[in-house]
Design an enzyme around this catalytic site. Sequence first.
Site, PDB file in Angstrom:
ATOM      1  CG  HIS A   1      -2.028  -1.013   1.128  1.00  0.00           C
ATOM      2  ND1 HIS A   1      -3.326  -0.659   0.847  1.00  0.00           N
ATOM      3  CD2 HIS A   1      -2.022  -2.357   1.239  1.00  0.00           C
ATOM      4  CE1 HIS A   1      -4.078  -1.753   0.804  1.00  0.00           C
ATOM      5  NE2 HIS A   1      -3.305  -2.801   1.048  1.00  0.00           N
TER       6      HIS A   1
ATOM      7  CG  ASP B   1       0.137   9.457   0.506  1.00  0.00           C
ATOM      8  OD1 ASP B   1       0.115   8.332   1.023  1.00  0.00           O
ATOM      9  OD2 ASP B   1      -0.595  10.389   0.878  1.00  0.00           O
TER      10      ASP B   1
HETATM   11  C1  GDG Z   1      -2.198   4.136   3.296  1.00  0.00           C
HETATM   12  C2  GDG Z   1      -1.167   4.761   2.351  1.00  0.00           C
HETATM   13  C3  GDG Z   1      -2.807   4.598   0.492  1.00  0.00           C
HETATM   14  C4  GDG Z   1      -9.204  10.651   7.083  1.00  0.00           C
HETATM   15  N1  GDG Z   1      -9.717  11.481   7.990  1.00  0.00           N
HETATM   16  C5  GDG Z   1     -10.875  10.977   8.408  1.00  0.00           C
HETATM   17  C6  GDG Z   1     -11.085   9.786   7.719  1.00  0.00           C
HETATM   18  N2  GDG Z   1     -10.031   9.604   6.930  1.00  0.00           N
HETATM   19  C7  GDG Z   1      -9.893   8.480   6.005  1.00  0.00           C
HETATM   20  C8  GDG Z   1      -9.985   9.004   4.589  1.00  0.00           C
HETATM   21  C9  GDG Z   1      -9.200   7.969   3.811  1.00  0.00           C
HETATM   22  C10 GDG Z   1      -8.209   7.432   4.842  1.00  0.00           C
HETATM   23  O1  GDG Z   1      -8.607   7.906   6.118  1.00  0.00           O
HETATM   24  C11 GDG Z   1      -6.793   7.948   4.587  1.00  0.00           C
HETATM   25  O2  GDG Z   1      -6.288   7.272   3.469  1.00  0.00           O
HETATM   26  P1  GDG Z   1      -5.001   7.785   2.687  1.00  0.00           P
HETATM   27  O3  GDG Z   1      -4.905   7.009   1.432  1.00  0.00           O
HETATM   28  O4  GDG Z   1      -5.145   9.237   2.446  1.00  0.00           O
HETATM   29  O5  GDG Z   1      -3.766   7.571   3.646  1.00  0.00           O
HETATM   30  P2  GDG Z   1      -3.140   6.429   4.650  1.00  0.00           P
HETATM   31  O6  GDG Z   1      -3.958   6.291   5.874  1.00  0.00           O
HETATM   32  O7  GDG Z   1      -1.741   6.872   4.880  1.00  0.00           O
HETATM   33  O8  GDG Z   1      -3.167   5.047   3.833  1.00  0.00           O
HETATM   34  C12 GDG Z   1      -1.859   5.530   1.247  1.00  0.00           C
HETATM   35  C13 GDG Z   1      -3.721   3.844   1.452  1.00  0.00           C
HETATM   36  O9  GDG Z   1      -2.971   3.197   2.482  1.00  0.00           O
HETATM   37  C14 GDG Z   1      -4.533   2.784   0.722  1.00  0.00           C
HETATM   38  O10 GDG Z   1      -3.705   1.895   0.031  1.00  0.00           O
HETATM   39  O11 GDG Z   1      -3.609   5.385  -0.372  1.00  0.00           O
HETATM   40  O12 GDG Z   1      -0.922   6.072   0.346  1.00  0.00           O
HETATM   41  O13 GDG Z   1      -0.285   5.626   3.070  1.00  0.00           O
HETATM   42  O14 GDG Z   1     -10.034   6.926   3.393  1.00  0.00           O
HETATM   43  O15 GDG Z   1     -11.340   9.103   4.269  1.00  0.00           O
HETATM   44  N3  GDG Z   1     -12.180   9.030   7.894  1.00  0.00           N
HETATM   45  C15 GDG Z   1     -13.106   9.483   8.785  1.00  0.00           C
HETATM   46  N4  GDG Z   1     -12.938  10.618   9.515  1.00  0.00           N
HETATM   47  C16 GDG Z   1     -11.840  11.382   9.365  1.00  0.00           C
HETATM   48  O16 GDG Z   1     -11.695  12.409  10.040  1.00  0.00           O
HETATM   49  N5  GDG Z   1     -14.233   8.769   8.955  1.00  0.00           N
END
Ligand code: GDG
Length: 509
Positions: free
Chosen positions: A187, A399
């Site tokens: 990921h 990322d």
């Molecule tokens: C890893 C990789 C890759 C955020 N704030 C709230 C909330 N979120 C949710 C978002 C999103 C998730 O968290 C964050 O996903 P990201 O992809 O931006 O980042 P990572 O957590 O670092 O994820 C990344 C991912 O894995 C998948 O393969 O894309 O690059 O680092 O879904 O919506 N959700 C809620 N409240 C919040 O305040 N409910």
Amino acid sequence: MNHLERDEITMEASVDRGEHHNLVIVSNRLPIVLSKSRKQKWTVNLGSGGLVTALAPVLRDRGGTWVGWPGTAEGDTQEVNTLLQKHNKSIGYKLKPVHLTNSEIENYYKGFSNETIWPLFHDLIDHCKFKPEYWEAYQKVNKKFAAAVKETINDDDFIWIHDYHLISLISYLRKMGVKNKIGFFLHIPFPPTDIYTRLPWREEILDSLLEYDLIGFQTPRDRRNFIISVRTLVDDPEITGKGQVISIKRKSKVLRAGVFPISIDANEFANLAKTPEVRDKTWYLHENFPDQKLLLGVDRLDYTKGIPERLRAYRHAMRTYPELHGKLTFVQVVVPSRRDIYKYDALKMEIERLVSEINGEFSADGWVPIHYMYRSLSRSELSSYYSAAEIAIVTPLKDGMNLVAKEYCASNIEEQGVLILSEFAGTAAQMKTGAILVNPHDTVACAEAIFQAVHMSAEERKTRMRKLRRNIRRYDIFWWVESFLESAFSTDLGSFPVVADYNPLTDSG
Ligand code: GDG
């Protein structure tokens, strides 16, 4: 892509996605949130992330098991086992917990996973700790996971392992005599070779990766980095094919390496934005910030997300373009994460110092430049912010993908939003034609991008957002699951729907 179009692709290629094989998913965490009330009563909630949404129906249809750490501390083992057994039926597939001791949580999870691999794979070598005791714990826990997987599988099951916490798992499974087909999805990014080779255990990690039958990367950039490391560190690898899936032969073992950009359930986000609850909340947000455009950032508290760099860019924009004062408010949501790792505390302090400095410098009657929240929002609150924000700013230093960028676009049903996106997010490879791409280290260019976004014409905003949304709908989370499974079972190489519009900055295939 709608279900009809997806079915057409299925028909055309008459593909095998291993429908006759049970699926065993393995990830560090189980897809549930367990909490204990003050009266010591447990509650179990199913996680709400994209991965669970996509995999749960497949697991239910085919039958399957999800193996992972329930996230609970040492001592709760028996209670948690009983609780999960009770919930297997209602969830529709089996949850198999792997319990961790406090010392394993410290050294395997916080240590090797989050203080060695996480920073290294994000090119942040200064954040890395290379401690032998971390490595030992990582091996011990990967072996523990292997024993749990072995206990649960049948000969014909397909095992799909997720992420950087469990790279070595395959080596233990193979040593235990497990012959099943095994896939792995990374990921996070795979780093360039000069960074990867700093890892004292670089051979061991690479050897494990080469044992898989299929390995999935988020972008061509990551796969390219992996291949260069393989060529550098491994004798005579034979690499053939091009396109979404290629093959790497070493001795007699063949590994397929594919590019599968992870995504979201785009329809779900669009539908959520249409609900009365979200519409009302969006309306209130506009009321609360009258005559202002909203610039939105949503990130887990993590040094890879580039939050201080973004705040400096906003400050530069405020210093350079005084006409934005009172007209643009920056809403930055920071979601607490990995709370007890020292680096994260220091980062939180740096963010809060910058927010208060900027607010101190520019606040005026009736306008505070940064609206900062350090907490998790409910899904409907998040959706309202996505809908209300005229501009989203997603500027990680690096990322794997970044789902926030995709969620913002999917929620933007009026197609009037602007996305400012880091070149170094995996998402950039797919979204370069619709987003304004920036180098997050370039304060001046990021400030200019903010100014450009504020003044972009309605027509240009629509054209760009339409492109973005089309891409996200087409390559959604269901496409991701299907194309990974298809690649695992197909005998062809590269004959899959390939994601268009890769960024030349991050891609050379
Ligand atoms: C890893 C990789 C890759 C955020 N704030 C709230 C909330 N979120 C949710 C978002 C999103 C998730 O968290 C964050 O996903 P990201 O992809 O931006 O980042 P990572 O957590 O670092 O994820 C990344 C991912 O894995 C998948 O393969 O894309 O690059 O680092 O879904 O919506 N959700 C809620 N409240 C919040 O305040 N409910």
